[in-house]
Motif scaffolding. Structure first.
Motif, PDB file in Angstrom:
ATOM      1  N   ASN A  24       0.842  -1.204   0.000  1.00 38.63           N
ATOM      2  CA  ASN A  24       0.000   0.000   0.000  1.00 38.63           C
ATOM      3  C   ASN A  24       0.875   1.252   0.000  1.00 38.63           C
ATOM      4  N   LEU A  25       1.907   1.246   0.835  1.00 35.57           N
ATOM      5  CA  LEU A  25       2.815   2.394   0.910  1.00 35.57           C
ATOM      6  C   LEU A  25       3.527   2.639  -0.417  1.00 35.57           C
ATOM      7  N   ARG A  26       3.948   1.566  -1.086  1.00 31.88           N
ATOM      8  CA  ARG A  26       4.597   1.728  -2.400  1.00 31.88           C
ATOM      9  C   ARG A  26       3.649   2.421  -3.365  1.00 31.88           C
ATOM     10  N   GLY A  27       2.394   1.971  -3.353  1.00 31.00           N
ATOM     11  CA  GLY A  27       1.410   2.586  -4.239  1.00 31.00           C
ATOM     12  C   GLY A  27       1.186   4.058  -3.922  1.00 31.00           C
ATOM     13  N   PHE A  28       1.116   4.388  -2.633  1.00 28.65           N
ATOM     14  CA  PHE A  28       0.956   5.798  -2.256  1.00 28.65           C
ATOM     15  C   PHE A  28       2.155   6.613  -2.735  1.00 28.65           C
ATOM     16  N   VAL A  85      -5.057  -1.523  -1.190  1.00 28.82           N
ATOM     17  CA  VAL A  85      -5.743  -0.401  -1.830  1.00 28.82           C
ATOM     18  C   VAL A  85      -5.018  -0.098  -3.130  1.00 28.82           C
ATOM     19  N   LYS A  86      -5.748   0.483  -4.064  1.00 26.25           N
ATOM     20  CA  LYS A  86      -5.091   0.825  -5.328  1.00 26.25           C
ATOM     21  C   LYS A  86      -5.650   2.116  -5.884  1.00 26.25           C
ATOM     22  N   ASN A  87      -4.825   2.731  -6.691  1.00 27.14           N
ATOM     23  CA  ASN A  87      -5.194   3.957  -7.389  1.00 27.14           C
ATOM     24  C   ASN A  87      -5.606   5.089  -6.454  1.00 27.14           C
ATOM     25  N   VAL A  88      -4.906   5.203  -5.317  1.00 24.53           N
ATOM     26  CA  VAL A  88      -5.145   6.311  -4.398  1.00 24.53           C
ATOM     27  C   VAL A  88      -4.119   7.397  -4.724  1.00 24.53           C
ATOM     28  N   THR A  97      -5.387   5.896   5.355  1.00 19.01           N
ATOM     29  CA  THR A  97      -5.139   4.460   5.173  1.00 19.01           C
ATOM     30  C   THR A  97      -3.914   4.026   5.958  1.00 19.01           C
ATOM     31  N   VAL A  98      -2.865   4.827   5.963  1.00 22.02           N
ATOM     32  CA  VAL A  98      -1.677   4.531   6.761  1.00 22.02           C
ATOM     33  C   VAL A  98      -2.071   4.409   8.231  1.00 22.02           C
ATOM     34  N   VAL A  99      -2.849   5.352   8.721  1.00 24.32           N
ATOM     35  CA  VAL A  99      -3.296   5.341  10.122  1.00 24.32           C
ATOM     36  C   VAL A  99      -4.084   4.067  10.410  1.00 24.32           C
ATOM     37  N   SER A 100      -5.016   3.746   9.556  1.00 28.32           N
ATOM     38  CA  SER A 100      -5.833   2.544   9.746  1.00 28.32           C
ATOM     39  C   SER A 100      -4.978   1.279   9.724  1.00 28.32           C
ATOM     40  N   ASN A 101      -4.045   1.209   8.777  1.00 26.79           N
ATOM     41  CA  ASN A 101      -3.151   0.048   8.688  1.00 26.79           C
ATOM     42  C   ASN A 101      -2.286  -0.081   9.936  1.00 26.79           C
ATOM     43  N   LEU A 102      -1.735   1.031  10.399  1.00 25.32           N
ATOM     44  CA  LEU A 102      -0.898   1.000  11.603  1.00 25.32           C
ATOM     45  C   LEU A 102      -1.704   0.608  12.836  1.00 25.32           C
ATOM     46  N   GLU A 103      -2.925   1.091  12.926  1.00 24.64           N
ATOM     47  CA  GLU A 103      -3.763   0.713  14.068  1.00 24.64           C
ATOM     48  C   GLU A 103      -3.993  -0.798  14.087  1.00 24.64           C
TER      49      GLU A 103
END
Length: 147
Positions: A24-28, A85-88, A97-103
């Protein structure tokens, strides 16, 4: 040993989540656009570089306690709690999304820390403590960015 099997299973679940988080981070990083581009492009690279190191450390811990780390995207997708996630392209959606993933990751690490403590697996317990401490600070920073 039953506790060891549970620890290996939980570590593999955490590994799967880290792999999805990493991707996800790579895509962001690749797709970010807008006024926050320069700031977030660099931050997402820092986060995915850090996640890559943690993936390796978690996989090595799995091996250390006698397990086999998951290593296919099929297994990661089947095991992970975090969704790809894609195309963000937007900064705010990316950071949320980072916050949600880290939580999600921190929740798993806390559960694993407790299980490892009960099983007298101080190596895994210590590893989770270090991850939690660092990621709670990261989580606080990204939540502050959202305000």
């Amino acid at each position: 040993m039953k506790e060891n099997k549970v620890i290996i299973e939980k570590l593999n679940s955490l590994l799967a989540d880290y792999q999805i988080y990493y991707q996800n981070l790579r895509g962001f990083h690749w797709n970010i656009q807008g006024k926050e581009f320069f700031e977030l492009h660099v931050k997402f690279e820092e986060l995915y570089t850090d996640a890559s190191v943690k993936v390796d450390e978690i996989a090595e811990r799995i091996l250390t306690v006698g397990g086999t780390p998951l290593h296919s995207f099929e297994d990661y997708l089947a095991t992970a709690h975090i969704k790809p996630v894609k195309n963000v392209h937007e900064g705010e959606i990316s950071v949320k999304t980072v916050v949600s993933n880290l939580e999600q990751i921190i929740t798993q690490e806390k559960e694993l820390k407790e299980i490892a403590g009960d099983a007298h697996d101080s190596g895994t317990e210590d590893q989770m403590s270090a991850l939690i401490e660092e990621q709670e600070k990261t989580l606080w920073m990204y939540k502050a960015w959202l305000k």
